[in-house]
Scaffold this motif. Structure first.
Motif, short mmCIF file in Angstrom:
data_model
loop_
_atom_site.label_atom_id
_atom_site.label_comp_id
_atom_site.label_asym_id
_atom_site.label_seq_id
_atom_site.Cartn_x
_atom_site.Cartn_y
_atom_site.Cartn_z
N GLN A 14 66.07 36.46 40.01
CA GLN A 14 65.34 35.28 39.50
C GLN A 14 64.42 34.73 40.58
OE1 GLN A 14 65.18 34.10 36.45
NE2 GLN A 14 63.91 32.35 36.99
N GLU A 15 64.90 34.73 41.80
CA GLU A 15 64.09 34.27 42.93
C GLU A 15 62.83 35.12 43.09
OE1 GLU A 15 64.53 34.03 47.72
OE2 GLU A 15 66.27 33.38 46.57
N ASP A 16 62.97 36.44 42.92
CA ASP A 16 61.81 37.33 43.00
C ASP A 16 60.80 37.01 41.91
OD1 ASP A 16 62.95 38.76 45.12
OD2 ASP A 16 63.87 40.23 43.77
N ARG A 17 61.28 36.77 40.69
CA ARG A 17 60.40 36.44 39.57
C ARG A 17 59.68 35.11 39.81
NH1 ARG A 17 64.66 38.96 37.00
NH2 ARG A 17 65.76 37.02 36.57
N GLU A 18 60.41 34.12 40.31
CA GLU A 18 59.80 32.82 40.60
C GLU A 18 58.74 32.93 41.69
OE1 GLU A 18 63.01 30.11 41.43
OE2 GLU A 18 63.75 30.21 39.35
N HIS A 19 59.05 33.72 42.72
CA HIS A 19 58.07 33.91 43.79
C HIS A 19 56.82 34.61 43.25
CE1 HIS A 19 56.47 34.60 47.79
NE2 HIS A 19 56.28 35.87 47.44
N ALA A 20 57.00 35.63 42.44
CA ALA A 20 55.86 36.35 41.88
C ALA A 20 55.02 35.44 40.98
CB ALA A 20 56.34 37.58 41.10
N LYS A 21 55.68 34.61 40.18
CA LYS A 21 54.98 33.69 39.30
C LYS A 21 54.19 32.66 40.11
CE LYS A 21 55.78 30.77 35.26
NZ LYS A 21 56.79 30.28 34.31
N ASN A 22 54.81 32.15 41.17
CA ASN A 22 54.14 31.19 42.04
C ASN A 22 52.89 31.81 42.67
OD1 ASN A 22 54.02 28.58 43.48
ND2 ASN A 22 54.39 29.84 45.27
N GLU A 23 53.02 33.03 43.15
CA GLU A 23 51.88 33.71 43.78
C GLU A 23 50.77 33.97 42.76
OE1 GLU A 23 51.30 34.38 47.12
OE2 GLU A 23 52.99 33.00 47.21
N LEU A 24 51.15 34.37 41.54
CA LEU A 24 50.15 34.59 40.50
C LEU A 24 49.44 33.30 40.14
CD1 LEU A 24 48.78 36.48 38.50
CD2 LEU A 24 50.72 36.11 36.93
N MET A 25 50.18 32.21 40.05
CA MET A 25 49.57 30.90 39.76
C MET A 25 48.60 30.51 40.88
SD MET A 25 50.51 29.39 36.88
CE MET A 25 50.80 27.63 36.89
N ARG A 26 49.00 30.68 42.12
CA ARG A 26 48.14 30.32 43.25
C ARG A 26 46.88 31.18 43.26
NH1 ARG A 26 50.37 26.89 46.83
NH2 ARG A 26 49.04 27.48 48.56
N ASP A 27 47.03 32.49 43.07
CA ASP A 27 45.88 33.39 43.07
C ASP A 27 44.93 33.09 41.92
OD1 ASP A 27 46.97 34.63 45.29
OD2 ASP A 27 47.70 36.39 44.19
N THR A 28 45.50 32.81 40.75
CA THR A 28 44.68 32.50 39.58
C THR A 28 43.95 31.18 39.77
OG1 THR A 28 46.21 33.72 38.16
CG2 THR A 28 44.73 32.15 37.08
N LEU A 29 44.65 30.17 40.23
CA LEU A 29 44.03 28.87 40.48
C LEU A 29 42.89 29.01 41.48
CD1 LEU A 29 44.03 25.77 40.10
CD2 LEU A 29 45.67 25.65 41.98
N GLN A 30 43.14 29.71 42.55
CA GLN A 30 42.12 29.86 43.58
C GLN A 30 40.90 30.63 43.03
OE1 GLN A 30 43.03 32.41 46.98
NE2 GLN A 30 42.02 30.89 48.29
N GLY A 31 41.16 31.76 42.41
CA GLY A 31 40.05 32.58 41.91
C GLY A 31 39.20 31.87 40.87
N LEU A 32 39.86 31.21 39.92
CA LEU A 32 39.11 30.56 38.84
C LEU A 32 38.41 29.29 39.30
CD1 LEU A 32 41.52 31.09 35.81
CD2 LEU A 32 39.43 32.36 36.37
N THR A 33 39.00 28.54 40.21
CA THR A 33 38.30 27.33 40.68
C THR A 33 37.10 27.70 41.55
OG1 THR A 33 39.88 27.00 42.50
CG2 THR A 33 40.25 25.75 40.46
N ILE A 34 37.22 28.77 42.30
CA ILE A 34 36.05 29.22 43.06
C ILE A 34 34.96 29.69 42.10
CG2 ILE A 34 35.20 31.02 44.61
CD1 ILE A 34 37.89 30.76 46.14
N LYS A 35 35.35 30.45 41.10
CA LYS A 35 34.38 31.01 40.15
C LYS A 35 33.72 29.94 39.28
CE LYS A 35 33.96 34.38 36.41
NZ LYS A 35 34.65 35.43 35.63
N TYR A 36 34.50 29.05 38.71
CA TYR A 36 33.96 28.10 37.73
C TYR A 36 33.67 26.70 38.27
CZ TYR A 36 35.14 31.59 34.24
OH TYR A 36 35.21 32.75 33.51
N LEU A 37 34.30 26.34 39.37
CA LEU A 37 34.12 24.99 39.90
C LEU A 37 33.45 24.98 41.28
CD1 LEU A 37 37.63 23.54 38.94
CD2 LEU A 37 35.61 23.75 37.52
N ASN A 38 33.18 26.15 41.82
CA ASN A 38 32.54 26.28 43.13
C ASN A 38 33.30 25.56 44.23
OD1 ASN A 38 30.32 27.81 42.12
ND2 ASN A 38 29.46 25.91 41.33
#
Length: 139
Positions: A14-38
């Protein structure tokens, strides 16, 4: 033995899944805010911030606390250029200024452009970033 390098014996925790989800959220947030919000939203969050257990509304609030939504357009020429491109009639900007309690004595092009750009940044978050974050959150 639970060795991640040995796929035969490895069982995801469960810890591995939570870590992976957290990393995916961080990567997605970063990528999309750079792309759409500059702008990189991660610059406004704590490095240790866990995002995997937060929906887009909670992330929005965290970014608000960090000042992410505060866009400041300075210099008359830049403000006028922004307004010519995004709010020629000034109707949106003046409506926002009214919502925030401004009056004509304390308004200028920089204030109007900054208010408009801040609101546009928030709208783009809800249009382009939040739906993707919520897809991950709801998995």
């Amino acid at each position: 033995m639970n060795d991640p390098n040995n796929p035969i014996n490895y069982k995801e925790t469960q810890e591995d899944r939570e870590h992976a989800k957290n990393e995916l959220m961080r990567d997605t947030l970063q990528g999309l805010t750079i792309k759409y919000l500059n702008d990189d939203a991660l610059d406004y969050l704590s490095c240790s911030e866990e995002l995997g257990h937060k929906d887009s509304s909670e992330i929005f609030d965290d970014l608000c606390e960090g000042g992410f939504w505060d866009v400041e357009i300075i210099y008359y020429s830049k403000a006028m250029e922004y307004l010519r491109e995004h709010d020629t009639s000034l109707s949106e900007s003046l409506e926002m200024a009214n919502e925030f309690g401004y009056n004509l004595e304390n308004l200028n092009s920089e204030t109007l452009a900054s208010l408009h750009a801040s609101r546009k940044k928030e709208e783009n978050f809800w249009d382009f970033v939040a739906p993707e974050l919520d897809k991950i959150y709801n998995k």
